[in-house]
Enzyme design. Structure first.
Site, PDB file in Angstrom:
ATOM      1  CG  MET A  71      49.688  39.358  47.840  1.00  0.00           C
ATOM      2  SD  MET A  71      51.073  38.914  46.796  1.00  0.00           S
ATOM      3  CE  MET A  71      50.463  39.357  45.186  1.00  0.00           C
ATOM      4  N   GLY A 128      37.218  43.199  44.328  1.00  0.00           N
ATOM      5  CA  GLY A 128      37.382  41.755  44.527  1.00  0.00           C
ATOM      6  C   GLY A 128      37.735  41.460  45.982  1.00  0.00           C
ATOM      7  CG  HIS A 129      41.505  42.727  47.545  1.00  0.00           C
ATOM      8  ND1 HIS A 129      42.058  43.629  46.678  1.00  0.00           N
ATOM      9  CD2 HIS A 129      42.340  41.658  47.546  1.00  0.00           C
ATOM     10  CE1 HIS A 129      43.197  43.149  46.191  1.00  0.00           C
ATOM     11  NE2 HIS A 129      43.380  41.947  46.685  1.00  0.00           N
ATOM     12  CD  GLN A 173      52.331  35.066  46.638  1.00  0.00           C
ATOM     13  OE1 GLN A 173      52.099  34.704  47.792  1.00  0.00           O
ATOM     14  NE2 GLN A 173      51.349  35.429  45.818  1.00  0.00           N
TER      15      GLN A 173
HETATM   16  P1  AMP Z   1      45.705  39.291  45.894  1.00  0.00           P
HETATM   17  O1  AMP Z   1      45.763  40.499  46.772  1.00  0.00           O
HETATM   18  O2  AMP Z   1      45.716  39.618  44.438  1.00  0.00           O
HETATM   19  O3  AMP Z   1      46.711  38.237  46.286  1.00  0.00           O
HETATM   20  O4  AMP Z   1      44.287  38.627  46.139  1.00  0.00           O
HETATM   21  C1  AMP Z   1      43.840  38.343  47.443  1.00  0.00           C
HETATM   22  C2  AMP Z   1      42.604  37.498  47.350  1.00  0.00           C
HETATM   23  O5  AMP Z   1      41.607  38.203  46.625  1.00  0.00           O
HETATM   24  C3  AMP Z   1      42.833  36.173  46.607  1.00  0.00           C
HETATM   25  O6  AMP Z   1      42.089  35.147  47.247  1.00  0.00           O
HETATM   26  C4  AMP Z   1      42.300  36.472  45.242  1.00  0.00           C
HETATM   27  O7  AMP Z   1      41.833  35.326  44.560  1.00  0.00           O
HETATM   28  C5  AMP Z   1      41.135  37.392  45.576  1.00  0.00           C
HETATM   29  N1  AMP Z   1      40.806  38.198  44.408  1.00  0.00           N
HETATM   30  C6  AMP Z   1      41.646  38.939  43.658  1.00  0.00           C
HETATM   31  N2  AMP Z   1      40.987  39.494  42.617  1.00  0.00           N
HETATM   32  C7  AMP Z   1      39.706  39.075  42.719  1.00  0.00           C
HETATM   33  C8  AMP Z   1      38.534  39.288  41.940  1.00  0.00           C
HETATM   34  N3  AMP Z   1      38.531  40.036  40.851  1.00  0.00           N
HETATM   35  N4  AMP Z   1      37.384  38.704  42.343  1.00  0.00           N
HETATM   36  C9  AMP Z   1      37.358  37.925  43.448  1.00  0.00           C
HETATM   37  N5  AMP Z   1      38.432  37.678  44.218  1.00  0.00           N
HETATM   38  C10 AMP Z   1      39.591  38.242  43.864  1.00  0.00           C
END
Ligand code: AMP
Length: 287
Positions: free
Chosen positions: A30, A36-37, A61
């Site tokens: 998103m 993390g990304h 969602q």
């Molecule tokens: P989001 O943009 O928050 O929907 O996350 C996109 C992807 O990045 C999802 O698969 C999350 O699980 C992963 N993600 C978000 N935060 C982390 C993190 N701290 N460590 C690893 N993966 C992450």
């Protein structure tokens, strides 16, 4: 790096790559990228020939009272970061292209979606499963990469892909943390400095649980009592759930036998944070 917004264009590019025999990897996000990304992107690059990162803040969602309107966005920064990491294609569909007038089809992964985040966010995983299936159909990757940070989401997506015969491998990747242990999240940006300090209670609780297990504790009661005590002591923190579950079914377990997953959702004032860790009888690994 190519930026594609139109689902038909995305489908066309994916078809072309498939025709060339290339292995395509998708990392759905998103946006408002953090490390993390980036870790998902870097991993994705190592396992395929073309890496697509989707950036879509999926209205389906979010509940009506949730933070869809104020979810953090910074497309220019995300484009720069994705380019630096070497993403081949940033896929940025618009909501009106994903859910055009007359849209009415949704995917429900029944049991796995019900408890935990599904209990406090009704409809959340229906939105997640639906958008992920749409993205998989549009990009047709061989592998899709998700973070274990959203552990229930990872399980829901794996189940959906298996149940609906989607020919894909879903890979879960480890949680990336700030140096002090806070799990990276786009929502961390909502936290004031005081809340940021209080938010560390999630990580502290996970570490305490691991230490308890390492010193012989097994029962759910003991582990969750310690977890609750740590979180309740943090100013402004309120537990949404603290659960000790079977890592595959997400059903509560009474004691750790083999492996269990400790899952937390905690409100720090108005910001809801999640985090989790594996608890293993035999393995000592870091959170
Ligand atoms: P989001 O943009 O928050 O929907 O996350 C996109 C992807 O990045 C999802 O698969 C999350 O699980 C992963 N993600 C978000 N935060 C982390 C993190 N701290 N460590 C690893 N993966 C992450």
């Amino acid at each position: 790096m190519e930026i594609i917004s139109d689902p038909q264009d995305m489908r066309g590019r994916a078809r072309q790559w498939r025709g060339l025999g290339l292995k395509v990897v998708l990392a759905p996000t998103m946006g408002f990228f953090h490390r993390g990304h980036v870790s998902l992107m870097e991993y994705g690059k190592t396992i395929g020939d073309r890496l697509v990162v989707s950036l879509f803040v999926n209205p389906a969602q979010f509940g009506p009272q949730e933070d869809l309107g104020r979810y953090p966005r910074d497309l220019d920064r995300d484009v720069r970061l994705a380019r630096e990491v070497g993403v081949d294609c940033l896929y940025t569909p618009e909501a009106k292209a994903m859910y055009p007038p007359g849209y009415q089809t949704f995917v429900a992964v029944e049991s796995l979606s019900q408890g935990l985040c599904g209990a406090s966010r009704p409809g959340h995983f229906r939105g997640v499963a639906t958008v992920v299936l749409k993205l998989l159909n549009q990009v047709s990757p061989q592998v899709a990469v998700f973070g274990e940070k959203d552990y229930q989401q990872l399980m829901v997506v794996k189940r959906m892909a298996a149940d609906l015969d989607v020919p894909i491998k879903i890979v879960g990747r480890p949680i990336v943390r700030e140096p002090d242990g806070l799990a990276m999240s786009s929502r961390n940006t909502y936290l004031t400095p005081e809340e940021r300090a209080a938010a560390l209670c999630l990580y502290r609780a996970l570490v305490a649980a691991r230490e308890l297990v390492a010193s012989g504790a097994r029962s759910r009661e003991n582990i969750l009592a310690a977890v609750r005590q740590i979180i309740n002591a943090a100013p402004g923190a309120r537990i949404d759930y603290a659960a000790l579950v079977d890592p595959a079914t997400l059903q509560d377990v009474e004691a750790i036998r083999g492996e269990a997953r400790l899952l937390l959702a905690v409100w720090v004032n108005k910001t809801r944070l999640i985090d989790n860790t594996l608890l293993s009888e035999s393995r000592l690994c870091c959170v």
